[in-house]
Every structure is written in C-alpha cells, then in structure tokens.
Motif scaffolding. Structure first.
Motif, PDB file in Angstrom:
ATOM      1  N   MET A  68      40.826  43.876  40.399  1.00  0.00           N
ATOM      2  CA  MET A  68      40.803  43.114  39.377  1.00  0.00           C
ATOM      3  C   MET A  68      41.612  42.754  38.220  1.00  0.00           C
ATOM      4  O   MET A  68      42.266  41.852  37.780  1.00  0.00           O
ATOM      5  CB  MET A  68      39.746  43.338  39.440  1.00  0.00           C
ATOM      6  N   LYS A  69      41.798  44.013  37.855  1.00  0.00           N
ATOM      7  CA  LYS A  69      42.370  44.614  36.406  1.00  0.00           C
ATOM      8  C   LYS A  69      44.369  43.379  36.405  1.00  0.00           C
ATOM      9  O   LYS A  69      44.596  43.479  35.581  1.00  0.00           O
ATOM     10  CB  LYS A  69      42.314  46.201  36.115  1.00  0.00           C
ATOM     11  N   ILE A  70      44.624  44.501  37.630  1.00  0.00           N
ATOM     12  CA  ILE A  70      45.964  43.625  37.967  1.00  0.00           C
ATOM     13  C   ILE A  70      46.335  42.452  37.858  1.00  0.00           C
ATOM     14  O   ILE A  70      47.249  41.853  37.578  1.00  0.00           O
ATOM     15  CB  ILE A  70      46.610  44.984  39.587  1.00  0.00           C
ATOM     16  N   ARG A  71      45.363  41.617  38.927  1.00  0.00           N
ATOM     17  CA  ARG A  71      45.261  40.265  38.964  1.00  0.00           C
ATOM     18  C   ARG A  71      44.849  39.452  38.197  1.00  0.00           C
ATOM     19  O   ARG A  71      45.964  38.675  37.387  1.00  0.00           O
ATOM     20  CB  ARG A  71      44.214  40.102  40.105  1.00  0.00           C
ATOM     21  N   ASN A  72      44.582  39.618  36.833  1.00  0.00           N
ATOM     22  CA  ASN A  72      43.620  39.465  35.479  1.00  0.00           C
ATOM     23  C   ASN A  72      44.976  39.908  35.359  1.00  0.00           C
ATOM     24  O   ASN A  72      45.692  38.868  33.676  1.00  0.00           O
ATOM     25  CB  ASN A  72      42.713  39.762  35.240  1.00  0.00           C
ATOM     26  N   LEU A  73      45.801  41.110  34.765  1.00  0.00           N
ATOM     27  CA  LEU A  73      46.890  40.810  33.907  1.00  0.00           C
ATOM     28  C   LEU A  73      48.103  40.156  34.156  1.00  0.00           C
ATOM     29  O   LEU A  73      48.251  39.399  33.524  1.00  0.00           O
ATOM     30  CB  LEU A  73      47.357  42.459  34.118  1.00  0.00           C
ATOM     31  N   LYS A  74      48.203  39.748  35.501  1.00  0.00           N
ATOM     32  CA  LYS A  74      49.096  39.263  36.019  1.00  0.00           C
ATOM     33  C   LYS A  74      48.894  37.200  35.498  1.00  0.00           C
ATOM     34  O   LYS A  74      49.791  37.308  34.797  1.00  0.00           O
ATOM     35  CB  LYS A  74      49.283  39.009  37.203  1.00  0.00           C
ATOM     36  N   GLU A  84      40.392  45.726  45.751  1.00  0.00           N
ATOM     37  CA  GLU A  84      40.823  46.452  44.140  1.00  0.00           C
ATOM     38  C   GLU A  84      39.396  47.035  44.198  1.00  0.00           C
ATOM     39  O   GLU A  84      38.761  48.062  42.730  1.00  0.00           O
ATOM     40  CB  GLU A  84      41.579  46.388  43.297  1.00  0.00           C
ATOM     41  N   ALA A  85      38.259  45.992  43.993  1.00  0.00           N
ATOM     42  CA  ALA A  85      37.241  45.918  43.652  1.00  0.00           C
ATOM     43  C   ALA A  85      35.919  46.614  44.063  1.00  0.00           C
ATOM     44  O   ALA A  85      34.908  47.930  43.344  1.00  0.00           O
ATOM     45  CB  ALA A  85      35.885  44.599  43.923  1.00  0.00           C
ATOM     46  N   ILE A  86      36.669  47.236  45.453  1.00  0.00           N
ATOM     47  CA  ILE A  86      35.310  48.819  45.477  1.00  0.00           C
ATOM     48  C   ILE A  86      35.966  49.435  45.397  1.00  0.00           C
ATOM     49  O   ILE A  86      34.770  50.749  45.684  1.00  0.00           O
ATOM     50  CB  ILE A  86      35.626  48.204  47.322  1.00  0.00           C
ATOM     51  N   ASP A  87      37.306  49.888  45.251  1.00  0.00           N
ATOM     52  CA  ASP A  87      37.894  51.043  44.637  1.00  0.00           C
ATOM     53  C   ASP A  87      36.996  51.617  43.116  1.00  0.00           C
ATOM     54  O   ASP A  87      37.467  52.772  42.730  1.00  0.00           O
ATOM     55  CB  ASP A  87      39.453  51.104  44.380  1.00  0.00           C
ATOM     56  N   SER A  88      37.278  50.437  42.472  1.00  0.00           N
ATOM     57  CA  SER A  88      36.828  50.564  41.175  1.00  0.00           C
ATOM     58  C   SER A  88      35.425  50.998  40.913  1.00  0.00           C
ATOM     59  O   SER A  88      34.735  51.516  40.119  1.00  0.00           O
ATOM     60  CB  SER A  88      37.115  48.991  40.499  1.00  0.00           C
ATOM     61  N   TYR A  89      34.712  50.316  41.699  1.00  0.00           N
ATOM     62  CA  TYR A  89      33.472  50.546  42.313  1.00  0.00           C
ATOM     63  C   TYR A  89      33.021  52.098  42.523  1.00  0.00           C
ATOM     64  O   TYR A  89      32.222  52.780  41.501  1.00  0.00           O
ATOM     65  CB  TYR A  89      32.166  50.220  42.979  1.00  0.00           C
TER      66      TYR A  89
END
Length: 210
Positions: A1-7, A88-93
């Motif tokens: 999610m962080k990567i997607r928002n950064l793009k 990415e979300a599951i990994d972040s959790y």
C-alpha cells in the motif's frame, strides 16, 4: 500500500510541476512540452485502483464496467495490481504495521466492487484469518507463560503458524518453557526427597518425563 500511494503522490507532484512551469512561462497549452498528460486524467486502471484505495467500491465498479470490462489486457492489469495491494496489506499486518481491520476493509472494498477473482479473494480472506488466529495463539501463550502455566504455554506456542512473523520466537519460547518446567519439577522432586516424601518425588519425576 505504501508503494502504491507513493507512486500516486509522485504522479500528482509531476503534474503540479508541469502546471507551475506552464503558468510561469505564460504558456496556455502543454503541447509544446511534448508531454502526454492523458494518463493523469483518463487511465482507467489508475482510476479503479485509486477508488479502491479510497474504499469507494461503487466508483471502482462503475469505472471498471464502463472502461475496462471486456479488455483482457486491462482486466489482467487490474487483477495484477489488486493482487499486489492485497499481498502488501497482509504483509503489513503480519509485520504489525497495520491492523486486521485495515486489511479487512481493503478486502471488503474489492469484494463489493466485484472486480477481482472470487476464489483468489476467498483465499486471501482465509490467509488473513489464519494469521489472526496464529497471532492470537502467540499472545495467549505469552500470558500463560507469565502465569507459570508452562506446559499449556508450550502447547499453544506450538500452534503458531510458520507464516507468522512470531513463528521463530514461538519456537524458541516453546523450548524455553519446557526447560523451565523441567527445572521446576526436578526442584520439587528434590524437595520431596529431602522431606522423605518419596511418593510425591516419584510422581513429580514421572510428570517431568512426559
């Protein structure tokens, strides 16, 4: 999610720079810059992903049905990007960066939008539920260990999933509580022998061998 928002943020920043440059030079159009600005406004995949990120499932569904459905290339791109978002979300959790509810909202948004393979989505739900169960096991085992319930703690630590970031810690703690339990039982047995309570000593040593 962080990567997607950064793009997305970078894309917006570039567009703002172009606009500032245009205004400062007195240009009324961007054609002289030889820059294709259509993706800033009309890329349907980006629009769908942004709608999902904002939890606007109805918007995502509408854009998908109007601009993407039937185009196999675009459909695959949406599926690929949604798979990345979910992963990415599951990994972040798993790493403790976001909560279970944060991931659930993402999955529910994608489900309500109806733009992702249902079987794959169901697998993601299952993966999330298994991780939550595993993390609950770990927390329960820590509490049991703190209460001196070493055998019970060992049993619960053993149920922590290998996919859980707590797995290695759980394995280590599982061995440690067994060692602590063994030391405790041997101490009790020695004390019983010193008090000539041989029956209890034998009972305690029998427990230590199980």
């Amino acid at each position: 999610m962080k990567i997607r928002n950064l793009k997305i943020k970078k894309t917006v920043a570039v567009f703002m720079c172009i606009m500032l440059f245009t205004l400062s030079t007195g240009c009324s159009e961007l054609e002289g810059l030889n820059i294709d600005t259509s993706t800033f406004f009309s890329d349907p995949v980006t629009q769908v992903i942004e709608a999902v990120n904002l939890s606007e499932y109805s918007t995502a569904n509408e854009i998908y049905n109007e601009k993407i459905s039937g185009n196999l290339e675009l459909e695959k791109e949406v599926e690929s990007q949604l798979s990345e978002i979910i992963s990415e979300a599951i990994d972040s959790y798993n790493n403790g960066e976001i909560t279970y509810d944060d991931v659930a909202i993402i999955l529910e948004t994608i489900e309500c939008a109806g733009i992702y393979n249902y079987t794959s989505l169901l697998n993601s739900y299952t993966e999330l539920e298994n991780l939550q169960e595993s993390k609950n096991y770990y927390e329960e085992a820590v509490l049991l260990e703190g209460d001196g319930e070493y055998l019970e703690a060992h049993n619960v630590y053993s149920q922590v999933s290998s996919d859980d970031t707590n797995y290695e810690s759980a394995q280590t703690k599982s061995e440690e509580v067994l060692e602590t339990l063994l030391e405790k039982l041997i101490a009790e047995a020695n004390e019983a022998v010193a008090d000539s309570n041989y029956e209890y000593a034998l009972y305690t040593m029998d427990r230590s061998c199980r």
